[in-house]
Design an enzyme around this catalytic site. Structure first.
Site, PDB file in Angstrom:
ATOM      1  N   ASN A 178      -6.006  -3.132   1.879  1.00  0.00           N
ATOM      2  CA  ASN A 178      -5.900  -4.582   2.004  1.00  0.00           C
ATOM      3  C   ASN A 178      -7.300  -5.170   2.086  1.00  0.00           C
ATOM      4  O   ASN A 178      -8.196  -4.566   2.688  1.00  0.00           O
ATOM      5  CB  ASN A 178      -5.139  -4.967   3.272  1.00  0.00           C
ATOM      6  CG  ASN A 178      -3.658  -4.705   3.181  1.00  0.00           C
ATOM      7  OD1 ASN A 178      -3.088  -4.609   2.097  1.00  0.00           O
ATOM      8  ND2 ASN A 178      -3.013  -4.582   4.326  1.00  0.00           N
ATOM      9  N   ARG A 203       0.831  -1.214   0.000  1.00  0.00           N
ATOM     10  CA  ARG A 203       0.000   0.000   0.000  1.00  0.00           C
ATOM     11  C   ARG A 203       0.862   1.260   0.000  1.00  0.00           C
ATOM     12  O   ARG A 203       0.583   2.202  -0.745  1.00  0.00           O
ATOM     13  CB  ARG A 203      -0.962   0.009   1.186  1.00  0.00           C
ATOM     14  CG  ARG A 203      -2.036  -1.069   1.092  1.00  0.00           C
ATOM     15  CD  ARG A 203      -2.922  -1.090   2.309  1.00  0.00           C
ATOM     16  NE  ARG A 203      -2.113  -1.377   3.502  1.00  0.00           N
ATOM     17  CZ  ARG A 203      -2.490  -1.105   4.742  1.00  0.00           C
ATOM     18  NH1 ARG A 203      -3.657  -0.537   4.967  1.00  0.00           N
ATOM     19  NH2 ARG A 203      -1.713  -1.410   5.755  1.00  0.00           N
TER      20      ARG A 203
END
Length: 96
Positions: free
Chosen positions: A42, A19
């Site tokens: 996620n 990320r």
């Protein structure tokens, strides 16, 4: 032409800084001109979802970035699909 896409990235993509990697690379693309907005998060199945909106060329660059991923990741496959544009998106952020 402006588009909005959802990318689902599968493989070893959680717990490896994926990320942060995506956010950093999008921020770099956006330094020259504001080209992408959206988010990265996620998912409970171990994958990562990226929602990105911008010009088609910028989305293609992002897809290539996602295929590589950060050093510790192992991207097995990416699913992508076009979704409806959201005019309220202005920034790119990491969702928790």
């Amino acid at each position: 032409m402006k588009k909005r896409c959802e990318f689902l990235i599968f493989g070893k993509v959680q717990g490896v800084g994926f990320r942060r990697f995506v956010k950093y690379r999008v921020d770099k693309l956006n330094e020259e001109s504001k080209v992408l907005s959206g988010n990265v998060c996620n998912l409970s199945d171990g994958s990562v979802r990226v929602i990105a909106q911008g010009e088609e060329e910028a989305l293609e660059k992002l897809c290539k970035i996602l295929e590589i991923g950060p050093i510790k990741s192992e991207v097995e496959r990416i699913q992508s699909r076009e979704i409806d544009i959201d005019e309220s998106l202005n920034d790119f952020e990491i969702l928790r």
